[in-house]
Write a protein that holds these residues in place. Structure first.
Motif, short mmCIF file in Angstrom:
data_model
loop_
_atom_site.label_atom_id
_atom_site.label_comp_id
_atom_site.label_asym_id
_atom_site.label_seq_id
_atom_site.Cartn_x
_atom_site.Cartn_y
_atom_site.Cartn_z
N MET A 221 0.84 -1.16 0.00
CA MET A 221 0.00 0.00 0.00
C MET A 221 0.90 1.23 0.00
SD MET A 221 -2.55 1.34 2.98
CE MET A 221 -3.75 0.10 2.60
N PHE A 222 0.60 2.16 -0.90
CA PHE A 222 1.33 3.42 -0.96
C PHE A 222 0.41 4.54 -0.53
CE2 PHE A 222 3.06 0.78 -4.41
CZ PHE A 222 4.38 0.70 -4.00
N VAL A 223 0.89 5.37 0.38
CA VAL A 223 0.16 6.55 0.81
C VAL A 223 0.97 7.75 0.35
CG1 VAL A 223 -0.74 7.84 2.76
CG2 VAL A 223 -0.75 5.35 2.82
N VAL A 224 0.33 8.62 -0.42
CA VAL A 224 1.00 9.82 -0.90
C VAL A 224 0.31 11.01 -0.26
CG1 VAL A 224 1.64 11.18 -2.92
CG2 VAL A 224 1.51 8.68 -3.09
N PRO A 225 1.00 11.74 0.62
CA PRO A 225 0.38 12.89 1.26
C PRO A 225 -0.04 13.93 0.22
CG PRO A 225 2.44 12.32 2.33
CD PRO A 225 2.35 11.51 1.08
N GLY A 226 -1.11 14.62 0.49
CA GLY A 226 -1.58 15.66 -0.41
C GLY A 226 -0.64 16.85 -0.44
N THR A 227 -0.84 17.72 -1.42
CA THR A 227 0.04 18.88 -1.55
C THR A 227 -0.11 19.85 -0.40
OG1 THR A 227 -1.58 19.98 -2.96
CG2 THR A 227 0.17 18.74 -4.06
N ASN A 228 -1.16 19.73 0.39
CA ASN A 228 -1.30 20.63 1.54
C ASN A 228 -0.86 19.95 2.84
OD1 ASN A 228 -3.42 18.87 1.72
ND2 ASN A 228 -4.91 20.40 2.34
N ALA A 229 -0.12 18.85 2.74
CA ALA A 229 0.40 18.18 3.93
C ALA A 229 1.44 19.06 4.60
CB ALA A 229 1.02 16.83 3.56
N SER A 230 1.45 19.04 5.90
CA SER A 230 2.48 19.76 6.64
C SER A 230 3.32 18.74 7.40
CB SER A 230 1.86 20.77 7.60
OG SER A 230 1.16 20.08 8.63
N ILE A 231 4.55 19.10 7.69
CA ILE A 231 5.45 18.18 8.36
C ILE A 231 4.89 17.80 9.73
CG2 ILE A 231 6.97 19.86 9.46
CD1 ILE A 231 8.03 16.64 7.61
N SER A 232 4.13 18.67 10.35
CA SER A 232 3.56 18.36 11.66
C SER A 232 2.57 17.20 11.58
CB SER A 232 2.89 19.59 12.26
OG SER A 232 1.78 19.98 11.47
N GLU B 146 -1.79 -2.95 10.80
CA GLU B 146 -2.08 -3.58 12.10
C GLU B 146 -3.22 -4.59 12.03
OE1 GLU B 146 -2.77 -0.18 14.56
OE2 GLU B 146 -0.64 0.32 14.65
N ARG B 147 -4.14 -4.40 11.10
CA ARG B 147 -5.32 -5.27 11.00
C ARG B 147 -5.26 -6.24 9.83
NH1 ARG B 147 -6.08 -0.89 13.54
NH2 ARG B 147 -7.55 -0.65 15.25
N SER B 148 -4.10 -6.37 9.21
CA SER B 148 -3.99 -7.24 8.04
C SER B 148 -4.22 -8.70 8.44
CB SER B 148 -2.63 -7.08 7.37
OG SER B 148 -1.58 -7.45 8.23
N VAL B 149 -4.86 -9.42 7.53
CA VAL B 149 -5.14 -10.85 7.73
C VAL B 149 -4.63 -11.59 6.49
CG1 VAL B 149 -6.92 -12.59 8.06
CG2 VAL B 149 -7.16 -10.34 9.13
N PRO B 150 -3.72 -12.49 6.66
CA PRO B 150 -3.03 -12.85 7.89
C PRO B 150 -2.10 -11.73 8.34
CG PRO B 150 -2.06 -14.05 6.06
CD PRO B 150 -3.24 -13.28 5.51
N PRO B 151 -1.76 -11.70 9.63
CA PRO B 151 -0.86 -10.65 10.13
C PRO B 151 0.42 -10.58 9.31
CG PRO B 151 -1.78 -11.91 11.95
CD PRO B 151 -2.17 -12.64 10.69
N GLY B 152 0.84 -9.36 9.01
CA GLY B 152 2.06 -9.17 8.24
C GLY B 152 1.87 -9.24 6.74
N SER B 153 0.62 -9.37 6.28
CA SER B 153 0.38 -9.50 4.84
C SER B 153 0.26 -8.15 4.13
CB SER B 153 -0.86 -10.34 4.59
OG SER B 153 -2.00 -9.71 5.15
N VAL B 154 0.24 -7.06 4.87
CA VAL B 154 0.17 -5.72 4.27
C VAL B 154 1.39 -4.93 4.69
CG1 VAL B 154 -1.11 -3.53 4.19
CG2 VAL B 154 -2.36 -5.70 4.18
N LEU B 155 2.01 -4.30 3.72
CA LEU B 155 3.17 -3.44 3.94
C LEU B 155 2.79 -2.06 3.42
CD1 LEU B 155 6.19 -3.17 4.67
CD2 LEU B 155 6.69 -3.84 2.32
N ALA B 156 3.02 -1.02 4.19
CA ALA B 156 2.63 0.32 3.78
C ALA B 156 3.85 1.23 3.69
CB ALA B 156 1.61 0.90 4.75
#
Length: 93
Positions: A1-12, A29-39
């Motif tokens: 899974m890739f998360v790309v912050p929006g252009t209005n993201a702030s470092i905070s 944390e909720r992937s089934v089976p555990p460890g099957s999702v990497l973000a």
């Protein structure tokens, strides 16, 4: 899974008690089976709110897609590198 912050993201938003990465963390944390999702949170370069002051938000603010457009090749290269390493890995952005 890739998360790309929006252009209005702030470092905070990366260091707060409710970070921008919260949804990705929840998925992992909720992937089934555990460890099957990497973000990955992918922030390849400057965005308006991550740029040192002063920023001219009128012409270069988050409403201007130039920031996102400039990051696109870098993001594509990141995904291409991951695909080269793990060609059978299904991904979602």
């Amino acid at each position: 899974m890739f998360v790309v912050p929006g252009t209005n993201a702030s470092i905070s938003k990366f260091t707060s008690d409710n970070p921008t990465t919260g949804f990705a963390n929840w998925q992992v944390e909720r992937s089934v089976p555990p460890g099957s999702v990497l973000a990955f949170t992918v922030l390849t370069g400057p965005m308006p709110y991550l740029t040192p002051d002063p920023v001219d938000f009128w012409s270069n603010g988050p409403q201007n897609n130039a920031f996102a457009t400039a990051r696109a090749p870098e993001y594509a290269a990141f995904q291409k590198g991951l695909t080269a390493s793990l060609p059978d890995l299904p991904t979602v952005s």
